[in-house]
Design an enzyme around this catalytic site. Structure first.
Site, PDB file in Angstrom:
ATOM      1  N   SER A   1      10.371  -1.068  43.739  1.00 56.43           N
ATOM      2  CA  SER A   1      10.659  -0.917  44.892  1.00 56.43           C
ATOM      3  C   SER A   1       9.534  -0.431  45.931  1.00 56.43           C
ATOM      4  CB  SER A   1      12.023  -0.004  45.038  1.00 56.43           C
ATOM      5  OG  SER A   1      12.877  -0.652  44.182  1.00 56.43           O
TER       6      SER A   1
ATOM      7  N   HIS B   1      15.830  -5.321  38.879  1.00 55.05           N
ATOM      8  CA  HIS B   1      17.391  -4.791  38.845  1.00 55.05           C
ATOM      9  C   HIS B   1      18.270  -6.123  38.548  1.00 55.05           C
ATOM     10  CE1 HIS B   1      15.270  -2.007  41.869  1.00 55.05           C
ATOM     11  NE2 HIS B   1      16.030  -1.160  40.820  1.00 55.05           N
TER      12      HIS B   1
ATOM     13  N   GLY C   1      18.727   1.768  44.618  1.00 54.09           N
ATOM     14  CA  GLY C   1      18.708   0.668  45.628  1.00 54.09           C
ATOM     15  C   GLY C   1      17.600  -0.074  45.866  1.00 54.09           C
TER      16      GLY C   1
ATOM     17  N   HIS D   1      15.621  -5.671  43.380  1.00 54.54           N
ATOM     18  CA  HIS D   1      14.681  -6.637  43.150  1.00 54.54           C
ATOM     19  C   HIS D   1      14.995  -7.468  41.933  1.00 54.54           C
ATOM     20  CE1 HIS D   1      12.566  -3.992  40.431  1.00 54.54           C
ATOM     21  NE2 HIS D   1      12.179  -3.104  41.283  1.00 54.54           N
TER      22      HIS D   1
END
Ligand code: PAF
Length: 281
Positions: free
Chosen positions: A187, A38, A32, A35
């Site tokens: 992240s 991803h 998760g 950004h």
């Protein structure tokens, strides 16, 4: 886009999709806090496969006892919006007990590789990564799984694991996405204050320095590594974890850079550990 929470649902979805003639399933495993790096993985999966699942699971077993598991950014709503916009069909968001049922005692250990680069300074990290990715691949049975080159040592560990366990999934590696000033997207960049954000550029500076020297014909590892160390020496606030030139398959140091050799750095900027790398052209 559908959100599923159990392995059984993910597997049933994947089997139904793969059962359709000519259809393929791509999996993008993530923790998760998605950004643009991803987004690139999800787009690549949507281009390369008929159906795409994105897993979102902050995996406790890949964090050390004093690491950032508890405060790791969790941005589920925004992650789902991004995944859908980039072409995902399913988000798999299990709870911890779904991935690690009570009494879970089985782990995947990729020997040797797991003790090098990040594995050296983060004992147990790659055991946690290999274990959760094996579980995800067994659950989703994807034709292809997509990972970022930013985690280059992780890629080496996972390629070895997929080959050793004969999982049959194609491992696709997508390039590093950078901010305009060179900082590799992560992240964890969210942890940096303004001063640290500026200091963090030391990593990409060292990468660019190495790339420039290689482009100019330098191949000696000791010379390349000394030049990279000199870049870090200019920013004493940044604490080097490692600066290495290694074979990307074995993560063993090399004395000469050849095409495919991995130049990788890790460093602490304040309380945040960042990594960056480049593959020798
Ligand atoms: O690269 C990551 O985000 C994680 O290590 C992964 C592959 C999703 C496993 O938890």
């Amino acid at each position: 886009m559908e959100i599923v929470r159990t392995v059984a649902e993910l597997r049933a979805w994947s089997r139904a999709e793969r059962g359709r003639a000519g259809n393929t399933v791509g999996l993008v495993p993530t923790m998760g806090a998605l950004h643009a790096g991803h987004a690139l993985l999800i787009r690549a999966a949507a281009t390369g496969c008929g159906q795409v699942a994105v897993s979102i699971f902050v995996n406790p077993t890949q964090f050390g006892p004093n690491e950032d598991y508890a405060r790791y950014p969790r941005t589920f709503e925004a992650d789902c919006a991004l995944a859908e916009a980039e072409g995902a069909h399913v988000v798999f968001a299990p709870g911890v007990e779904e991935m690690y049922p009570a009494g879970a005692a089985s782990f995947v250990e990729v020997e040797g590789l797991s003790d090098r680069l990040d594995g050296k300074s983060r004992p147990g990290h790659f055991r946690g990564v290999a274990t959760v990715v094996a579980k995800l691949l067994i659950a989703a049975e994807p034709d292809r799984a997509y990972f970022g080159q930013k985690d280059a040592a992780q890629v080496a560990v996972l390629r070895r694991m997929v080959a050793d366990l004969r999982l049959g999934t194609g491992v696709v590696v997508c390039p590093i996405v950078r901010e305009p000033d060179g900082l590799a997207l992560s992240s964890r960049n969210i942890y940096l204050n303004a001063a640290e954000r500026a200091q963090a550029l030391t990593l990409s500076r060292a990468v660019r320095e190495t790339e420039a020297r290689v482009a100019a014909g330098e191949r000696r590892a000791d010379v390349l590594l000394a030049a990279a160390r000199a870049v870090f020496a200019e920013e004493p606030a940044v604490r080097v974890d490692y600066i290495e030139l290694v074979d990307w398959a074995t993560l063993e140091p090399v004395s000469t850079a050849t095409p495919g050799t991995l130049f990788a750095v890790a460093a602490w900027v304040g309380a945040t550990r960042l990594i960056d790398n480049s593959i020798v052209a």
